[in-house]
Design an enzyme around this catalytic site. Structure first.
Site, PDB file in Angstrom:
ATOM      1  N   ASN A  13     -68.238  58.832  24.388  1.00  0.00           N
ATOM      2  CA  ASN A  13     -69.554  58.338  24.152  1.00  0.00           C
ATOM      3  C   ASN A  13     -70.586  59.430  24.531  1.00  0.00           C
ATOM      4  O   ASN A  13     -70.644  59.788  25.618  1.00  0.00           O
ATOM      5  CB  ASN A  13     -69.822  57.030  25.154  1.00  0.00           C
ATOM      6  CG  ASN A  13     -71.129  56.633  25.050  1.00  0.00           C
ATOM      7  OD1 ASN A  13     -71.924  56.894  24.295  1.00  0.00           O
ATOM      8  ND2 ASN A  13     -71.387  55.632  26.197  1.00  0.00           N
ATOM      9  N   TRP A  14     -70.835  60.058  23.436  1.00  0.00           N
ATOM     10  CA  TRP A  14     -71.875  61.272  23.672  1.00  0.00           C
ATOM     11  C   TRP A  14     -73.303  60.898  24.256  1.00  0.00           C
ATOM     12  O   TRP A  14     -73.899  61.700  24.556  1.00  0.00           O
ATOM     13  CB  TRP A  14     -72.211  61.858  22.393  1.00  0.00           C
ATOM     14  CG  TRP A  14     -70.893  62.697  21.950  1.00  0.00           C
ATOM     15  CD1 TRP A  14     -69.715  62.697  22.467  1.00  0.00           C
ATOM     16  CD2 TRP A  14     -70.704  63.577  20.689  1.00  0.00           C
ATOM     17  NE1 TRP A  14     -68.908  63.429  21.836  1.00  0.00           N
ATOM     18  CE2 TRP A  14     -69.370  63.999  20.560  1.00  0.00           C
ATOM     19  CE3 TRP A  14     -71.476  63.897  19.781  1.00  0.00           C
ATOM     20  CZ2 TRP A  14     -69.027  65.135  19.750  1.00  0.00           C
ATOM     21  CZ3 TRP A  14     -71.085  64.785  18.811  1.00  0.00           C
ATOM     22  CH2 TRP A  14     -69.907  65.306  18.780  1.00  0.00           C
ATOM     23  N   LYS A  15     -73.569  59.511  24.074  1.00  0.00           N
ATOM     24  CA  LYS A  15     -74.929  58.924  24.431  1.00  0.00           C
ATOM     25  C   LYS A  15     -76.061  59.780  23.647  1.00  0.00           C
ATOM     26  O   LYS A  15     -75.824  60.137  22.639  1.00  0.00           O
ATOM     27  CB  LYS A  15     -75.039  59.045  26.055  1.00  0.00           C
ATOM     28  CG  LYS A  15     -73.876  58.549  26.685  1.00  0.00           C
ATOM     29  CD  LYS A  15     -74.251  58.195  28.206  1.00  0.00           C
ATOM     30  CE  LYS A  15     -72.795  57.462  28.940  1.00  0.00           C
ATOM     31  NZ  LYS A  15     -73.028  57.314  30.226  1.00  0.00           N
ATOM     32  N   HIS A  98     -72.917  48.307  25.836  1.00  0.00           N
ATOM     33  CA  HIS A  98     -72.753  49.376  26.836  1.00  0.00           C
ATOM     34  C   HIS A  98     -73.937  48.832  27.733  1.00  0.00           C
ATOM     35  O   HIS A  98     -74.975  48.594  27.497  1.00  0.00           O
ATOM     36  CB  HIS A  98     -72.998  50.797  26.463  1.00  0.00           C
ATOM     37  CG  HIS A  98     -72.860  51.930  27.388  1.00  0.00           C
ATOM     38  ND1 HIS A  98     -73.682  52.146  28.309  1.00  0.00           N
ATOM     39  CD2 HIS A  98     -71.753  52.510  27.527  1.00  0.00           C
ATOM     40  CE1 HIS A  98     -73.133  53.072  28.875  1.00  0.00           C
ATOM     41  NE2 HIS A  98     -71.984  53.236  28.512  1.00  0.00           N
ATOM     42  N   GLU A 100     -75.966  50.760  29.380  1.00  0.00           N
ATOM     43  CA  GLU A 100     -77.292  51.243  29.540  1.00  0.00           C
ATOM     44  C   GLU A 100     -77.966  50.347  28.274  1.00  0.00           C
ATOM     45  O   GLU A 100     -79.290  50.540  28.609  1.00  0.00           O
ATOM     46  CB  GLU A 100     -77.195  52.771  28.967  1.00  0.00           C
ATOM     47  CG  GLU A 100     -76.560  53.603  30.149  1.00  0.00           C
ATOM     48  CD  GLU A 100     -75.846  54.897  29.795  1.00  0.00           C
ATOM     49  OE1 GLU A 100     -75.799  55.368  28.687  1.00  0.00           O
ATOM     50  OE2 GLU A 100     -75.033  55.227  30.505  1.00  0.00           O
ATOM     51  N   GLU A 170     -66.078  48.868  32.495  1.00  0.00           N
ATOM     52  CA  GLU A 170     -66.865  50.103  32.579  1.00  0.00           C
ATOM     53  C   GLU A 170     -67.834  49.595  33.883  1.00  0.00           C
ATOM     54  O   GLU A 170     -68.983  49.231  33.624  1.00  0.00           O
ATOM     55  CB  GLU A 170     -67.873  50.723  31.668  1.00  0.00           C
ATOM     56  CG  GLU A 170     -67.143  51.166  30.578  1.00  0.00           C
ATOM     57  CD  GLU A 170     -67.867  52.243  29.847  1.00  0.00           C
ATOM     58  OE1 GLU A 170     -67.581  53.466  29.888  1.00  0.00           O
ATOM     59  OE2 GLU A 170     -69.208  52.034  29.557  1.00  0.00           O
ATOM     60  N   GLY A 176     -71.337  57.735  35.142  1.00  0.00           N
ATOM     61  CA  GLY A 176     -72.290  58.944  35.133  1.00  0.00           C
ATOM     62  C   GLY A 176     -72.510  59.256  36.684  1.00  0.00           C
ATOM     63  O   GLY A 176     -73.353  59.999  36.934  1.00  0.00           O
ATOM     64  N   SER A 216     -66.750  57.806  34.931  1.00  0.00           N
ATOM     65  CA  SER A 216     -66.487  59.106  35.484  1.00  0.00           C
ATOM     66  C   SER A 216     -65.038  59.430  35.229  1.00  0.00           C
ATOM     67  O   SER A 216     -64.614  60.028  36.118  1.00  0.00           O
ATOM     68  CB  SER A 216     -67.090  59.345  37.046  1.00  0.00           C
ATOM     69  OG  SER A 216     -68.271  59.020  37.181  1.00  0.00           O
ATOM     70  N   GLY A 237     -67.768  59.484  28.893  1.00  0.00           N
ATOM     71  CA  GLY A 237     -69.177  60.001  28.946  1.00  0.00           C
ATOM     72  C   GLY A 237     -69.291  61.510  28.904  1.00  0.00           C
ATOM     73  O   GLY A 237     -68.988  62.279  27.987  1.00  0.00           O
ATOM     74  N   GLY A 238     -69.687  61.748  30.123  1.00  0.00           N
ATOM     75  CA  GLY A 238     -70.063  63.169  30.496  1.00  0.00           C
ATOM     76  C   GLY A 238     -68.943  64.075  30.055  1.00  0.00           C
ATOM     77  O   GLY A 238     -69.205  65.212  29.295  1.00  0.00           O
TER      78      GLY A 238
HETATM   79  P1  PGA Z   1     -69.235  58.510  32.221  1.00  0.00           P
HETATM   80  O1  PGA Z   1     -69.742  57.458  31.248  1.00  0.00           O
HETATM   81  O2  PGA Z   1     -68.052  58.941  31.861  1.00  0.00           O
HETATM   82  O3  PGA Z   1     -70.251  59.856  32.063  1.00  0.00           O
HETATM   83  O4  PGA Z   1     -69.285  58.032  33.383  1.00  0.00           O
HETATM   84  C1  PGA Z   1     -69.040  56.548  30.654  1.00  0.00           C
HETATM   85  C2  PGA Z   1     -69.702  55.547  29.817  1.00  0.00           C
HETATM   86  O5  PGA Z   1     -70.819  55.316  30.229  1.00  0.00           O
HETATM   87  O6  PGA Z   1     -69.154  55.202  28.671  1.00  0.00           O
END
Ligand code: PGA
Length: 255
Positions: A13-15, A98, A100, A170, A176, A216, A237-238
């Protein structure tokens, strides 16, 4: 561990990261590293990167997806993108719900359900994200929150359509933050989700469902999380923004 064989999916998930040129560069690095992977590999990219990513990933094992999708096919919804649009850009899956989106953009269980149904109707697969906040976990309501999100998110989805759904657990406190759920904590909730889906549909549907963990997940902790019986992949994500790290997670999923 004696794990039921379901194909794992590692999805990035590149956001809101990477321009089309940066996306092309990362995918060029990533492609040889994940070639021949023993799991599904996907990247969920910003809308503007879809064309470039889909073109580059055609005839590779990397699936390209979006990070959201509107519930209508078209109309007066400024700033939104529909499933037919995503599909024409080469996306074959989309994330909905998601945390966010729920936290910053007002997505609710109801709108997430609408979005999910539109994604499936548009012929795409859908990653439905669920997960509790730290307050909710500390109040002991993790299962109640996840039950509500899964039940509402899947409302009106037939057993046949469920084949196109992946659920990503999640926990918000792990996203994050570098604070991963322990494999036992992650397994407990993913197992709960499978039991719940068996209750909502049946054991056969639940047995086939891919359930990802996200929050994470990285090259160091992936193997342990992915060895859990009800964790069939990760939403990353990251670590998905670095080819080597993402490829290491993909490799861990194949073991
Ligand atoms: P993260 O993000 O791996 O940076 O914690 C995961 C996500 O939000 O899908």
């Amino acid at each position: 561990m004696n794990k039921v064989k379901r194909k794992a999916m590692i999805a990035g998930n590149w956001k809101m990261n990477l321009t089309p040129a940066q996306a092309a560069k990362l995918l060029t690095e990533l492609m040889p590293l994940v070639q021949g992977a023993d799991c599904e590999v996907a990247v969920c990219v910003p809308y503007i990167d879809l064309f470039v990513a889909a073109e580059q990933c055609a005839n590779t094992n990397i699936l390209v997806g979006a990070q959201n999708c509107h519930w209508a096919d078209k109309g007066a919804f400024t700033g939104e993108i529909s499933a037919p649009m995503l599909r024409e850009c080469g996306a074959t899956l989309a994330i909905v719900g998601h945390s966010e989106r729920r936290q910053y953009f007002g997505d609710t269980d109801e709108s997430v359900n609408q979005r999910l149904k539109a994604v499936l109707a548009g012929g795409l697969r859908c990653i439905l994200c669920v997960g509790e906040s730290l307050d909710e976990r500390e109040a002991g309501s993790t299962e109640a929150v996840v039950r509500r999100q899964v039940t509402a998110g899947l409302a009106g989805v037939t057993k046949e359509q469920l084949g196109g759904v992946i659920i990503a657990y999640e926990p918000i406190w792990a996203i994050g933050t570098g604070k991963t759920a322990t494999s036992a904590e992650a397994q407990e909730v993913c197992g709960f989700i499978r039991t719940l889906v068996a209750e909502l549909y049946d054991g056969d549907a639940a047995g086939k469902l891919q359930i990802q963990y996200g929050g994470s997940m990285n090259a160091q902790n992936a193997a342990e999380l992915l060895s859990q019986p009800d964790i069939d992949g990760g939403l990353i994500g990251g670590a998905s923004l670095k080819a080597q790290d993402f490829a290491a997670i993909v490799a861990a999923a194949g073991k």
